[in-house]
Design a protein around this motif. Structure first.
Motif, PDB file in Angstrom:
ATOM      1  N   ALA A  17      -9.722  51.003 -12.951  1.00 53.99           N
ATOM      2  CA  ALA A  17      -8.501  51.743 -12.646  1.00 53.99           C
ATOM      3  C   ALA A  17      -7.263  50.900 -12.945  1.00 53.99           C
ATOM      4  CB  ALA A  17      -8.505  52.192 -11.187  1.00 53.99           C
ATOM      5  N   ALA A  18      -7.309  49.628 -12.592  1.00 53.83           N
ATOM      6  CA  ALA A  18      -6.177  48.739 -12.863  1.00 53.83           C
ATOM      7  C   ALA A  18      -5.955  48.593 -14.370  1.00 53.83           C
ATOM      8  CB  ALA A  18      -6.407  47.374 -12.223  1.00 53.83           C
ATOM      9  N   ALA A  19      -7.028  48.463 -15.130  1.00 54.64           N
ATOM     10  CA  ALA A  19      -6.916  48.342 -16.592  1.00 54.64           C
ATOM     11  C   ALA A  19      -6.376  49.638 -17.200  1.00 54.64           C
ATOM     12  CB  ALA A  19      -8.270  47.980 -17.192  1.00 54.64           C
ATOM     13  N   SER A  33      -9.688  55.425  -9.431  1.00 53.08           N
ATOM     14  CA  SER A  33      -9.370  54.824  -8.126  1.00 53.08           C
ATOM     15  C   SER A  33     -10.052  55.593  -7.005  1.00 53.08           C
ATOM     16  CB  SER A  33      -7.853  54.828  -7.884  1.00 53.08           C
ATOM     17  OG  SER A  33      -7.182  53.996  -8.795  1.00 53.08           O
ATOM     18  N   GLY A  34      -9.995  56.907  -7.071  1.00 55.61           N
ATOM     19  CA  GLY A  34     -10.675  57.727  -6.073  1.00 55.61           C
ATOM     20  C   GLY A  34     -12.180  57.602  -6.148  1.00 55.61           C
ATOM     21  N   TYR A  35     -12.677  57.472  -7.352  1.00 54.46           N
ATOM     22  CA  TYR A  35     -14.115  57.312  -7.535  1.00 54.46           C
ATOM     23  C   TYR A  35     -14.600  56.005  -6.902  1.00 54.46           C
ATOM     24  CZ  TYR A  35     -18.645  57.572  -9.859  1.00 54.46           C
ATOM     25  OH  TYR A  35     -19.992  57.620 -10.116  1.00 54.46           O
ATOM     26  N   LEU A 118      -3.810  53.709  -6.686  1.00 54.88           N
ATOM     27  CA  LEU A 118      -4.413  52.383  -6.822  1.00 54.88           C
ATOM     28  C   LEU A 118      -3.954  51.462  -5.694  1.00 54.88           C
ATOM     29  CD1 LEU A 118      -6.236  50.496  -8.457  1.00 54.88           C
ATOM     30  CD2 LEU A 118      -4.247  49.937  -9.868  1.00 54.88           C
ATOM     31  N   ASP A 119      -2.690  51.497  -5.369  1.00 54.52           N
ATOM     32  CA  ASP A 119      -2.178  50.662  -4.277  1.00 54.52           C
ATOM     33  C   ASP A 119      -2.799  51.052  -2.933  1.00 54.52           C
ATOM     34  OD1 ASP A 119      -0.582  49.339  -6.119  1.00 54.52           O
ATOM     35  OD2 ASP A 119       1.273  50.362  -5.514  1.00 54.52           O
ATOM     36  N   ALA A 120      -2.947  52.348  -2.689  1.00 49.23           N
ATOM     37  CA  ALA A 120      -3.528  52.814  -1.429  1.00 49.23           C
ATOM     38  C   ALA A 120      -4.972  52.364  -1.281  1.00 49.23           C
ATOM     39  CB  ALA A 120      -3.434  54.339  -1.338  1.00 49.23           C
ATOM     40  N   LEU A 129     -10.099  50.674   0.584  1.00 54.41           N
ATOM     41  CA  LEU A 129     -11.297  49.938   0.186  1.00 54.41           C
ATOM     42  C   LEU A 129     -11.510  48.700   1.063  1.00 54.41           C
ATOM     43  CD1 LEU A 129     -13.702  49.997  -1.699  1.00 54.41           C
ATOM     44  CD2 LEU A 129     -12.382  48.667  -3.337  1.00 54.41           C
ATOM     45  N   ARG A 130     -10.444  48.051   1.462  1.00 58.41           N
ATOM     46  CA  ARG A 130     -10.571  46.903   2.373  1.00 58.41           C
ATOM     47  C   ARG A 130     -11.269  47.332   3.660  1.00 58.41           C
ATOM     48  NH1 ARG A 130      -9.137  46.529   7.375  1.00 58.41           N
ATOM     49  NH2 ARG A 130      -7.468  47.950   6.894  1.00 58.41           N
ATOM     50  N   TRP A 131     -10.866  48.464   4.211  1.00 56.43           N
ATOM     51  CA  TRP A 131     -11.467  48.968   5.449  1.00 56.43           C
ATOM     52  C   TRP A 131     -12.924  49.381   5.223  1.00 56.43           C
ATOM     53  CZ3 TRP A 131     -13.139  53.913   7.028  1.00 56.43           C
ATOM     54  CH2 TRP A 131     -13.485  53.992   8.377  1.00 56.43           C
TER      55      TRP A 131
END
Length: 136
Positions: A17-19, A33-35, A118-120, A129-131
């Motif tokens: 996603a970042a790329a 990002s959602g995937y 992406l930021d979220a 994703l951290r959580w």
């Protein structure tokens, strides 16, 4: 697929996603990002079931692309409620991520929408994703 593969896939898709965002492929960056979140939730489901393998195909309820439903299936409702009540930034990030669906692959997105998604997902301290990593 097994739990570890879903964990790896979530990280890989986040890098993708970042790329894609950097390359100006905003709709794809949003979708991927959602995937990544979907893959992380499926790793959480495998953990809940105390098995490394993701449920077999005949377990149709597990094969959905609906982030709130997957959160429920993963049994993370009470942990989620606690997190959103204690962390306003996480709550705001969830508000961005929760509306993702498989259908988003057919929709156009602007740079700002892709960046917000992406930021979220990827926010180091308050990201979805951290959580999820704490729960997989």
């Amino acid at each position: 697929m097994n739990r570890t593969e879903f964990q790896s896939l979530a990280a890989e898709r986040l890098d993708d996603a970042a790329a894609l965002l950097k390359a100006g492929r905003y709709a794809c960056a949003y979708y991927i990002s959602g995937y990544a979140v979907e893959c992380a939730l499926k790793a959480c489901i495998a953990r809940k079931m105390n098995q490394d393998e993701f449920p077999p195909k005949d377990a149709a309820k597990y094969y959905v692309h609906d982030i709130p439903k997957l959160l429920d299936i993963a049994g993370l409702g009470s942990a989620f409620a606690k997190e959103v009540s204690q962390d306003a930034a996480f709550r705001a990030n969830w508000a961005v991520v929760k509306d993702w669906s498989e259908e988003s692959r057919y929709q156009s997105r602007q740079q700002q929408q892709a960046q917000e998604m992406l930021d979220a997902v990827n926010d180091f301290q308050h990201g979805v994703l951290r959580w999820l990593r704490e729960n997989w």
